[in-house]
Design a protein around this motif. Structure first.
Motif, short mmCIF file in Angstrom:
data_model
loop_
_atom_site.label_atom_id
_atom_site.label_comp_id
_atom_site.label_asym_id
_atom_site.label_seq_id
_atom_site.Cartn_x
_atom_site.Cartn_y
_atom_site.Cartn_z
N GLU A 492 0.84 -1.20 0.00
CA GLU A 492 0.00 0.00 0.00
C GLU A 492 0.88 1.25 0.00
OE1 GLU A 492 -3.17 0.08 -0.30
OE2 GLU A 492 -3.60 -2.06 -0.08
N ASP A 493 2.00 1.11 0.69
CA ASP A 493 2.90 2.24 0.86
C ASP A 493 3.70 2.49 -0.43
OD1 ASP A 493 4.88 3.99 1.57
OD2 ASP A 493 5.12 3.13 3.58
N LYS A 542 -9.71 -5.06 -2.49
CA LYS A 542 -8.87 -5.77 -1.52
C LYS A 542 -9.72 -6.70 -0.66
CE LYS A 542 -4.45 -4.57 -1.79
NZ LYS A 542 -3.53 -5.57 -2.30
#
Length: 545
Positions: A492-493, A542
């Motif tokens: 996600e980062d 997700k």
DNA sequence: ATAAGATGTGCCC
DNA sequence: TGGGCACCCTCTTA
């Protein structure tokens, strides 16, 4: 009629065939007519016959055959006026043929209702509402074991590591090591078996003498983590120590050697059953062989379990009920058997398919669902083994029907999904991703038919028919032609993602057992593609509720 | 760069 | 029932 353009016929035709998109419609029409003239010369046609005859006189057969080969015909239906094939990275179907995806007439793949982005079509089964007594038993006994709330699907969609040319032929089977989490086994068309620790890329081994052609199945011995059963089209089943590469030949179904292709037996399906102390293999003539692990002997005579002379493609034991066996064959059937009563024609259930069945698997935890992949471009799911098996609970239209030169596609369950709904399967038809035709690996929620994710990488342009999900980690292994790929979930980062990209490793083997760390070979438009890819991430759910 | 070829399956007779 | 042939998005090597 067509007299004026004729003198410039040849150059025009050549240009047209090389770069058809640049020539106008008018020119194409003329070319078509001229071609017909040339091929039909000798006919009593008025104006045309003359020119055809002169052609023949001037340059004889050679010229006319050249002209014919440049004929602007559809390579699929052989008719004039349209052409099938790639236009850039988009494949244009022949409009005269049924849809290449769902096989229904009246539309092409481009306009197929099942091609809607991110959602392949689901065909509800007609008998869905008829509950049998067995359904009731199933509901009472087993439904409690199946999670009702779907978990978060974590999709390993970022290409992490690649090994190209590790194998010298295309990869035909993959298997994760049962306890050493980063060890992946791969079998190829040539019979070689690779062992690769993808966290230590230099730790790789290839065993080349276990089999002499296609490794169709690999299965670990559940009691000994380093012993592996393998079956192959060379007609043998072997038991190999992966530490040493030393193996035992357990079975050879061609004891009399080679007597031509018509009689050569190949072993396709294989599975082990520890409860019963059995290894089962099946051949390309419809026969099943039982092998006693302890006594190391074949049990009884081979049993005909599919149409005589047809290949038994796969075998799978039920993970919960060790008496239940599932077989799939190219006689268009999957059969469920009770191995205590194995006789020809005595299957518990016969699951009919439109074409060859590539695979049939029980669901990994409860063993209560069945998922099959068939060459009729459908993934079928039966929700209850003990219910009505006459028709599937769902049919999911999905492109995977190519059968030549490619390892058959098989939809495989995600062994980590407690709801037993997520499956992975490679896609045959390509999608145009910013000008590059790529063949995604699809994650499908088989309880709804929805496409959860399509996994691509711009540098993986080959089709990926062989896919395996890790039993514990969020990792996907892919065999795509000669390449082996490891995928992990995207982070996600954004920063971490960039960091990882720096660490991206692209390995290649030199055929001498050495791996080389390569400069990543960037495609011209790669940055564009990554942009596009990121956009697609937004569409990737997700979690599903 | 282009072409051949390795191939499995379906369908024809 | 079997041999012969055609074959739609391959991939690799010559």
């Amino acid at each position: 009629m067509a007299a004026a353009p004729r003198p410039r016929r040849r150059p025009t035709v050549i240009v047209g065939s090389v770069d058809s998109s640049s020539s106008s419609d008018d020119e194409e029409e003329l070319e078509d007519e001229e071609v017909e003239d040339a091929s039909e010369n000798g006919d009593e046609d008025k104006g045309k016959g003359q020119s055809g005859a002169s052609l023949e006189k001037v340059s004889g057969k050679k010229l006319s055959s050249i002209t014919i080969s440049l004929k602007k015909v559809c390579k699929v239906c052989k008719e004039n006026g349209h052409q099938a094939g790639f236009q850039g990275a988009t494949y244009i179907d022949c409009p005269k043929k049924p849809c290449f995806l769902c096989k229904m007439p009246g539309h092409t793949t481009m306009s197929c209702p099942h091609r809607v982005a991110l959602e392949h079509g689901v065909v509800p089964a007609p008998r869905r509402n008829k509950q049998t007594q067995l359904d009731y038993v199933f509901d009472r006994q087993l439904i409690s074991q199946i999670q009702k709330i779907k978990p978060t699907f974590i999709i390993p969609d970022k290409l992490d590591r690649v090994v190209v040319k590790f194998h010298s032929r295309r990869i035909t089977s993959l298997e994760f090591h049962p306890t050493r989490s980063s060890v992946l086994l791969s079998g190829d068309k040539k019979g070689q078996i690779g062992v690769w620790d993808y966290n230590k890329p230099n730790e790789k081994t290839i065993y080349g003498s276990i089999h002499s052609c296609i490794v169709n199945n690999m299965k670990f011995d559940g009691r000994n983590d380093f012993m592996l059963y393998t079956s192959s089209s060379d007609g043998t089943m072997s038991y190999t120590d992966l530490e040493t590469g030393i193996g035992v030949l357990l079975m050879d179904v061609n004891p009399n050697g080679w007597n031509g292709p018509a009689s050569w037996r190949m072993l396709y399906g294989m599975d082990t059953n520890l409860d019963k102390g059995l290894v089962l293999v099946a051949d390309n003539f419809g026969y099943l062989y039982l092998f006693d692990i302890r006594e190391r002997v074949k049990i009884g005579e081979p049993i005909l379990i599919h149409r005589k002379g047809s290949k038994v493609v796969g075998l799978h034991f039920n993970p919960v009920h060790p008496d239940l066996l599932l077989s799939s064959g190219n006689d268009h059937f999957a059969h469920m058997w009770d191995i205590r009563r194995l006789e020809s024609g005595s299957s518990l259930a016969s699951l009919a398919h439109g074409r060859v069945v590539n695979s049939a698997y029980f669901s990994p935890h409860t063993g209560s669902k069945i998922m099959t992949t068939s060459q009729d471009n459908r993934i079928r799911v039966w929700d209850s083994v003990f219910g009505n098996l006459i028709s599937p609970s769902r049919e999911i239209v999905h492109s995977h029907d190519f059968n030549r030169h490619l390892t058959p596609f098989r939809a495989e369950w995600d062994p980590k999904d407690p709801s037993e709904s997520l499956a992975v399967i490679g896609r045959y038809i390509s999608e145009n991703y910013n000008g590059v035709a790529l063949h995604p690996i699809d994650f499908i929620d088989t309880s709804t038919g929805h496409l959860v994710a399509e996994v691509i990488d711009p540098d993986l342009t080959t089709i990926s028919p062989v896919n395996k999900l890790h039993p514990r980690d969020d990792i996907l292994a892919t065999g795509s032609s000669r390449s082996l790929c490891i995928w992990r979930p995207g982070l996600e980062d954004e920063e971490k993602e960039t960091e990882r990209k720096k660490e991206f490793i692209f390995w290649s083997a030199d055929g001498l057992g050495n791996l080389h760390k390569n400069a990543y070979n960037l495609r011209k438009n790669k940055s564009d593609l990554h942009g596009n890819y990121r956009d697609r991430d937004r569409l990737r759910p997700k979690r599903t509720e």
